[in-house]
Design a protein around this motif. Structure first.
Motif, PDB file in Angstrom:
ATOM      1  N   GLU A 171     -33.079 -57.324  17.069  1.00 51.76           N
ATOM      2  CA  GLU A 171     -32.143 -58.281  18.456  1.00 51.76           C
ATOM      3  C   GLU A 171     -32.854 -58.733  19.193  1.00 51.76           C
ATOM      4  OE1 GLU A 171     -28.622 -55.728  19.389  1.00 51.76           O
ATOM      5  OE2 GLU A 171     -29.745 -54.412  19.108  1.00 51.76           O
ATOM      6  N   PRO A 172     -32.545 -59.297  20.150  1.00 51.03           N
ATOM      7  CA  PRO A 172     -32.881 -59.797  21.708  1.00 51.03           C
ATOM      8  C   PRO A 172     -32.445 -59.402  22.434  1.00 51.03           C
ATOM      9  CG  PRO A 172     -32.004 -61.458  20.338  1.00 51.03           C
ATOM     10  CD  PRO A 172     -31.186 -60.544  19.617  1.00 51.03           C
ATOM     11  N   VAL A 173     -33.564 -59.298  23.719  1.00 49.48           N
ATOM     12  CA  VAL A 173     -32.830 -58.386  25.094  1.00 49.48           C
ATOM     13  C   VAL A 173     -32.752 -59.863  25.857  1.00 49.48           C
ATOM     14  CG1 VAL A 173     -33.182 -56.789  26.722  1.00 49.48           C
ATOM     15  CG2 VAL A 173     -33.794 -56.694  24.333  1.00 49.48           C
ATOM     16  N   GLU A 174     -32.287 -60.490  25.673  1.00 47.61           N
ATOM     17  CA  GLU A 174     -31.782 -61.445  26.979  1.00 47.61           C
ATOM     18  C   GLU A 174     -33.239 -62.555  26.483  1.00 47.61           C
ATOM     19  OE1 GLU A 174     -30.804 -58.316  28.143  1.00 47.61           O
ATOM     20  OE2 GLU A 174     -29.242 -59.647  27.433  1.00 47.61           O
ATOM     21  N   GLU A 175     -33.970 -63.440  27.297  1.00 48.90           N
ATOM     22  CA  GLU A 175     -35.761 -63.419  27.450  1.00 48.90           C
ATOM     23  C   GLU A 175     -36.384 -63.172  27.653  1.00 48.90           C
ATOM     24  OE1 GLU A 175     -35.632 -66.815  26.010  1.00 48.90           O
ATOM     25  OE2 GLU A 175     -33.263 -66.387  26.394  1.00 48.90           O
ATOM     26  N   LEU A 176     -36.322 -61.227  27.850  1.00 57.93           N
ATOM     27  CA  LEU A 176     -37.090 -60.407  27.791  1.00 57.93           C
ATOM     28  C   LEU A 176     -38.454 -59.354  27.011  1.00 57.93           C
ATOM     29  CD1 LEU A 176     -35.196 -57.713  30.347  1.00 57.93           C
ATOM     30  CD2 LEU A 176     -36.931 -60.348  31.440  1.00 57.93           C
ATOM     31  N   GLY A 177     -37.354 -59.665  25.853  1.00 60.11           N
ATOM     32  CA  GLY A 177     -37.980 -58.948  24.686  1.00 60.11           C
ATOM     33  C   GLY A 177     -36.664 -58.707  23.581  1.00 60.11           C
ATOM     34  N   THR A 178     -37.540 -57.684  22.626  1.00 63.95           N
ATOM     35  CA  THR A 178     -36.902 -57.302  21.922  1.00 63.95           C
ATOM     36  C   THR A 178     -36.563 -55.972  21.068  1.00 63.95           C
ATOM     37  OG1 THR A 178     -38.220 -59.832  20.530  1.00 63.95           O
ATOM     38  CG2 THR A 178     -36.728 -58.013  19.455  1.00 63.95           C
ATOM     39  N   LEU A 179     -35.299 -55.619  20.726  1.00 62.04           N
ATOM     40  CA  LEU A 179     -35.288 -54.198  20.610  1.00 62.04           C
ATOM     41  C   LEU A 179     -35.028 -54.316  19.148  1.00 62.04           C
ATOM     42  CD1 LEU A 179     -32.231 -53.639  22.681  1.00 62.04           C
ATOM     43  CD2 LEU A 179     -33.835 -52.227  22.338  1.00 62.04           C
ATOM     44  N   VAL A 180     -35.677 -53.367  18.352  1.00 60.42           N
ATOM     45  CA  VAL A 180     -35.966 -53.381  17.060  1.00 60.42           C
ATOM     46  C   VAL A 180     -35.171 -51.576  16.440  1.00 60.42           C
ATOM     47  CG1 VAL A 180     -37.384 -52.684  15.036  1.00 60.42           C
ATOM     48  CG2 VAL A 180     -37.850 -54.390  17.241  1.00 60.42           C
ATOM     49  N   THR A 181     -34.115 -51.124  16.190  1.00 55.09           N
ATOM     50  CA  THR A 181     -33.570 -50.155  15.616  1.00 55.09           C
ATOM     51  C   THR A 181     -33.375 -49.228  14.183  1.00 55.09           C
ATOM     52  OG1 THR A 181     -31.531 -50.664  17.290  1.00 55.09           O
ATOM     53  CG2 THR A 181     -31.405 -48.623  15.865  1.00 55.09           C
ATOM     54  N   LEU A 182     -34.256 -48.463  13.911  1.00 54.66           N
ATOM     55  CA  LEU A 182     -34.903 -48.532  12.329  1.00 54.66           C
ATOM     56  C   LEU A 182     -33.328 -48.252  11.943  1.00 54.66           C
ATOM     57  CD1 LEU A 182     -37.730 -46.110  12.711  1.00 54.66           C
ATOM     58  CD2 LEU A 182     -37.663 -48.053  12.424  1.00 54.66           C
ATOM     59  N   THR A 183     -32.638 -47.431  12.211  1.00 48.99           N
ATOM     60  CA  THR A 183     -31.488 -46.435  10.981  1.00 48.99           C
ATOM     61  C   THR A 183     -30.004 -46.799  12.099  1.00 48.99           C
ATOM     62  OG1 THR A 183     -30.322 -45.321   9.971  1.00 48.99           O
ATOM     63  CG2 THR A 183     -32.647 -44.437  10.870  1.00 48.99           C
ATOM     64  N   PRO A 184     -28.975 -47.564  12.188  1.00 50.26           N
ATOM     65  CA  PRO A 184     -27.826 -47.287  12.710  1.00 50.26           C
ATOM     66  C   PRO A 184     -27.079 -45.569  12.547  1.00 50.26           C
ATOM     67  CG  PRO A 184     -27.557 -48.278  10.845  1.00 50.26           C
ATOM     68  CD  PRO A 184     -29.020 -47.750  10.716  1.00 50.26           C
ATOM     69  N   GLU A 185     -27.899 -44.750  11.482  1.00 52.16           N
ATOM     70  CA  GLU A 185     -27.177 -43.266  11.954  1.00 52.16           C
ATOM     71  C   GLU A 185     -28.357 -42.653  12.390  1.00 52.16           C
ATOM     72  OE1 GLU A 185     -27.852 -44.366   9.035  1.00 52.16           O
ATOM     73  OE2 GLU A 185     -29.217 -43.892   7.334  1.00 52.16           O
ATOM     74  N   ARG A 186     -28.021 -41.719  12.618  1.00 55.67           N
ATOM     75  CA  ARG A 186     -28.903 -40.759  13.180  1.00 55.67           C
ATOM     76  C   ARG A 186     -30.236 -40.530  12.975  1.00 55.67           C
ATOM     77  NH1 ARG A 186     -26.908 -35.144  15.414  1.00 55.67           N
ATOM     78  NH2 ARG A 186     -25.224 -36.562  16.366  1.00 55.67           N
ATOM     79  N   PHE A 187     -31.525 -40.968  13.505  1.00 59.22           N
ATOM     80  CA  PHE A 187     -33.054 -40.770  13.115  1.00 59.22           C
ATOM     81  C   PHE A 187     -33.014 -39.558  12.935  1.00 59.22           C
ATOM     82  CE2 PHE A 187     -37.795 -40.402  12.973  1.00 59.22           C
ATOM     83  CZ  PHE A 187     -37.921 -41.524  11.883  1.00 59.22           C
TER      84      PHE A 187
END
Length: 245
Positions: A200-216
């Motif tokens: 998912e984008p973070v405004e115009e700054l960059g990108t978030l990457v989440t491996l898994t919605p549950e606890r890793f």
């Protein structure tokens, strides 16, 4: 053993004044508090047990004063200018607070002494009622989003200390894959990643990457396999180069 977690943002030498650091810190505190009331109140650790902690005033002048007080000094008491400013805080210093049910925060900013990095690191709850709802992919995405907006870091990550220890060599030589990551635009576009990874984008700054919605967790082989695969993909895309000194 309980697997403990942290969130941290890291950026290279950047000379900034105490006021500039205070403005960025205020953005972080204000933004992260919108994620959950758990992040709404902070305290300054006392210098000794004889003193009570005092509430952190969230204003630019108050934060600026604390940053100035937190400057590193030499043996003669003189300020070491290029090491910037330091601030520590905690949100669990309240009577009756469940032990371990808190976050501690340390910020080093305005440092321009190479190769020392500037950091904003949040140690997350290891016990207590807040642990379950704080240690989720969406919540930690919000925490890293607040760090990205405030500090404009070169890289940010939220993962467990056990996972970081498994990757000791990688940690020494550059960035690495963890539960939730932030990559600024200058690192390049994030390539297509497999399910259940969320990008998912973070405004115009960059990108978030989440491996898994549950606890890793490191006790889950599927999580480690996914992390290793994403590591290969992001390395091939040039996103995991070391933070520039």
């Amino acid at each position: 053993m309980i697997e403990t977690y942290y969130a941290g943002a890291y950026w290279p030498a950047r000379q900034e004044s105490a006021e500039e650091c205070a403005r960025r810190a205020l953005i972080f505190f204000t933004t992260v508090s919108r994620s959950d009331d758990f992040f709404a109140r902070w305290f300054i650790p006392p210098k000794s047990r004889r003193h009570a902690p005092r509430a952190l005033e969230l204003s630019v002048p108050a934060l600026q004063e604390l940053f100035v007080q937190g400057r590193t000094r030499n043996d003669e008491g003189g300020v070491i200018e290029d090491l910037g400013f330091y601030l520590s805080s905690d949100n669990g210093m309240r009577p009756g607070k469940h032990q371990g049910d808190h976050c501690s925060l340390r910020i080093q900013c305005g440092c321009y002494a190479k190769p020392i990095s500037n950091v904003c690191v949040l140690s997350l709850p290891d016990t207590g009622p807040h642990r379950e709802h704080v240690l989720t992919g969406p919540m930690l995405s919000s925490v890293l989003r607040a760090m990205a907006n405030a500090w404009e870091p070169d890289w940010a990550i939220a993962t467990s200390h056990d996972h970081r220890e498994m990757l000791t060599e990688r940690v020494r030589t550059g960035t690495f894959v963890g539960w939730v990551m932030y990559f600024p635009r200058h690192r390049g576009p994030v390539p297509s990643l497999p399910e259940p990874v969320r990008v998912e984008p973070v405004e115009e700054l960059g990108t978030l990457v989440t491996l898994t919605p549950e606890r890793f967790t490191v006790s889950n082989p599927a999580h480690l396999e996914l992390a290793a695969h994403v590591q290969q993909v992001l390395e091939s895309a040039g996103l995991l180069t070391p933070i520039k000194p």
